[in-house]
Write a protein that holds these residues in place. Structure first.
Motif, PDB file in Angstrom:
ATOM      1  N   UNK A   1      41.741  45.206  58.173  1.00 16.45           N
ATOM      2  CA  UNK A   1      40.838  44.129  58.588  1.00 16.45           C
ATOM      3  C   UNK A   1      40.961  43.024  57.552  1.00 16.45           C
ATOM      4  N   UNK A   2      41.453  41.876  57.952  1.00 13.19           N
ATOM      5  CA  UNK A   2      41.690  40.781  57.017  1.00 13.19           C
ATOM      6  C   UNK A   2      40.391  40.245  56.423  1.00 13.19           C
ATOM      7  N   UNK A   3      40.472  39.817  55.168  1.00 13.04           N
ATOM      8  CA  UNK A   3      39.382  39.087  54.502  1.00 13.04           C
ATOM      9  C   UNK A   3      38.036  39.807  54.611  1.00 13.04           C
ATOM     10  N   UNK A   4      38.043  41.107  54.370  1.00 11.47           N
ATOM     11  CA  UNK A   4      36.834  41.907  54.576  1.00 11.47           C
ATOM     12  C   UNK A   4      36.111  42.280  53.288  1.00 11.47           C
ATOM     13  N   UNK A   5      36.795  42.214  52.148  1.00 10.21           N
ATOM     14  CA  UNK A   5      36.169  42.550  50.862  1.00 10.21           C
ATOM     15  C   UNK A   5      36.071  41.280  50.025  1.00 10.21           C
ATOM     16  N   UNK A   6      34.857  40.833  49.776  1.00 10.75           N
ATOM     17  CA  UNK A   6      34.641  39.593  49.031  1.00 10.75           C
ATOM     18  C   UNK A   6      34.735  39.835  47.529  1.00 10.75           C
ATOM     19  N   UNK A   7      35.393  38.913  46.849  1.00 13.07           N
ATOM     20  CA  UNK A   7      35.464  38.928  45.380  1.00 13.07           C
ATOM     21  C   UNK A   7      34.904  37.591  44.906  1.00 13.07           C
ATOM     22  N   UNK A   8      33.621  37.585  44.609  1.00 14.61           N
ATOM     23  CA  UNK A   8      32.936  36.349  44.235  1.00 14.61           C
ATOM     24  C   UNK A   8      33.400  35.862  42.864  1.00 14.61           C
ATOM     25  N   UNK A   9      33.127  34.610  42.591  1.00 11.83           N
ATOM     26  CA  UNK A   9      33.492  34.043  41.296  1.00 11.83           C
ATOM     27  C   UNK A   9      32.781  34.768  40.155  1.00 11.83           C
ATOM     28  N   UNK A  10      31.631  35.377  40.456  1.00 16.21           N
ATOM     29  CA  UNK A  10      30.870  36.100  39.434  1.00 16.21           C
ATOM     30  C   UNK A  10      31.485  37.447  39.066  1.00 16.21           C
ATOM     31  N   UNK A  11      32.414  37.930  39.876  1.00 19.95           N
ATOM     32  CA  UNK A  11      33.075  39.209  39.576  1.00 19.95           C
ATOM     33  C   UNK A  11      34.022  39.023  38.401  1.00 19.95           C
ATOM     34  N   UNK A  12      33.812  39.802  37.351  1.00 15.59           N
ATOM     35  CA  UNK A  12      34.623  39.671  36.138  1.00 15.59           C
ATOM     36  C   UNK A  12      35.600  40.827  35.943  1.00 15.59           C
ATOM     37  N   UNK A  13      35.378  41.916  36.691  1.00 12.73           N
ATOM     38  CA  UNK A  13      36.245  43.089  36.564  1.00 12.73           C
ATOM     39  C   UNK A  13      36.687  43.495  37.970  1.00 12.73           C
ATOM     40  N   UNK A  14      37.988  43.677  38.158  1.00 10.47           N
ATOM     41  CA  UNK A  14      38.501  44.119  39.450  1.00 10.47           C
ATOM     42  C   UNK A  14      39.282  45.410  39.238  1.00 10.47           C
ATOM     43  N   UNK A  15      38.867  46.455  39.953  1.00 13.59           N
ATOM     44  CA  UNK A  15      39.528  47.748  39.873  1.00 13.59           C
ATOM     45  C   UNK A  15      40.332  47.953  41.151  1.00 13.59           C
ATOM     46  N   UNK A  16      41.651  47.963  41.029  1.00 17.25           N
ATOM     47  CA  UNK A  16      42.531  48.236  42.156  1.00 17.25           C
ATOM     48  C   UNK A  16      42.908  49.714  42.144  1.00 17.25           C
ATOM     49  N   UNK A  17      43.160  50.268  43.323  1.00 14.91           N
ATOM     50  CA  UNK A  17      43.710  51.622  43.353  1.00 14.91           C
ATOM     51  C   UNK A  17      44.696  51.754  44.496  1.00 14.91           C
ATOM     52  N   UNK A  18      45.747  52.526  44.249  1.00  9.21           N
ATOM     53  CA  UNK A  18      46.749  52.753  45.269  1.00  9.21           C
ATOM     54  C   UNK A  18      47.985  53.404  44.676  1.00  9.21           C
ATOM     55  N   UNK A  19      48.779  54.013  45.543  1.00  8.67           N
ATOM     56  CA  UNK A  19      49.990  54.697  45.079  1.00  8.67           C
ATOM     57  C   UNK A  19      50.870  53.809  44.214  1.00  8.67           C
ATOM     58  N   UNK A  20      51.026  52.554  44.635  1.00  8.14           N
ATOM     59  CA  UNK A  20      52.104  51.720  44.103  1.00  8.14           C
ATOM     60  C   UNK A  20      51.640  50.682  43.084  1.00  8.14           C
ATOM     61  N   UNK A  21      50.459  50.880  42.535  1.00  9.04           N
ATOM     62  CA  UNK A  21      49.918  49.907  41.578  1.00  9.04           C
ATOM     63  C   UNK A  21      50.650  49.900  40.239  1.00  9.04           C
ATOM     64  N   UNK A  22      51.498  50.894  40.015  1.00  5.78           N
ATOM     65  CA  UNK A  22      52.320  50.906  38.793  1.00  5.78           C
ATOM     66  C   UNK A  22      53.784  51.147  39.127  1.00  5.78           C
TER      67      UNK A  22
END
Length: 260
Positions: A136-157
């Motif tokens: 679903x496109x554009x479904x998770x908002x990352x506001x300007x106030x967000x200072x830390x972003x935690x990504x997860x997934x098989x291919x993140x490294x």
């Protein structure tokens, strides 16, 4: 597991406190399918938001410090898989690196690397809807106030284009290490529970012919990481049993989609 979570939370918190207000901290959590990376990433992100609320009374839940971005949303859609030269193989191998939109993920990471300023707009990441089995496109908002972003997934490294370019822009790269047999048991359970497989034999076949093949690529082509976290065979790594969440953005995508 909780001790590991608290240590990692403290590490990221200390970096956040020392970072300029214009900078976001980006953390990538990777691992093979069934490693528990979703569980770990969700717990760290939730705990960071709790810590922020404790130290900043009056902070609204609608203004979180940390955002949790699963890679599930970057799956190619079923229509895109249909359009591939070997669509049958593409569907069977859904979850392999070539069935993801790595370029779009890289573009988001580059945008998040730009300094935060008064003109910074909310950014959006896709989610994955299990009812339609598509992103679903554009479904998770990352506001300007967000200072830390935690990504997860098989291919993140993953040390392959375009994943490595995104990985090299991270402040922290973590890898959740697990024995393949432990991961296989988890995957069989999850595939049956999610309705992806009808029985253990079918679930094991999917794990062996897709999930763990992808996992081997992840292990064989991993960039250096800052943290190597051991996932043990215990209930703390099983979010569907522990109630880590049940929404599409709650941290259960890996376990219930059966792809990532």
């Amino acid at each position: 597991m909780e001790e590991q979570v608290e240590r990692l939370v403290d590490k990221v918190w200390d970096q956040y406190k020392d970072a300029p207000a214009s900078k976001r901290l980006l953390v990538a959590v990777s691992g093979i399918p069934g490693s528990g990376k979703t569980t770990l990433a969700a717990k760290v992100s939730n705990r960071l938001n709790e810590k922020h609320a404790q130290e900043s009374p009056g902070t609204s839940n609608s203004n979180p410090l940390s955002a949790f971005i699963p890679m599930d949303g970057y799956h190619l859609s079923r229509a895109q898989l249909d359009a591939m030269p070997d669509s049958t193989n593409a569907h069977a191998r859904r979850g392999a690196a070539f069935t993801f939109d790595g370029e779009s993920f890289y573009r988001l990471v580059k945008k998040l690397r730009e300094p935060i300023c008064p003109e910074t707009q909310t950014l959006y990441a896709p989610s994955f809807d299990h009812s339609i089995k598509d992103p679903v496109d554009n479904d998770i908002a990352i506001a300007a106030s967000v200072r830390i972003v935690i990504f997860e997934g098989n291919y993140c490294s993953l040390n392959k284009d375009p994943w490595k370019h995104a990985a090299e822009m991270m402040d922290e790269r973590w890898f959740v290490d697990v024995d393949f047999e432990v991961a296989r048991k988890r995957l069989i359970y999850r595939h049956i529970k999610a309705g992806i497989a009808a029985n253990e034999e079918e679930a094991g076949k999917r794990a062996d012919e897709n999930d763990l093949v992808n996992g081997q690529e992840v292990v064989d082509h991993r960039l250096d990481v800052h943290e190597l976290i051991k996932s043990q065979e215990d209930a703390a790594w099983a979010p569907e049993e522990q109630g880590v969440g049940d929404g599409k953005d709650s941290g259960t995508q890996e376990e219930m989609a059966g792809y990532v």
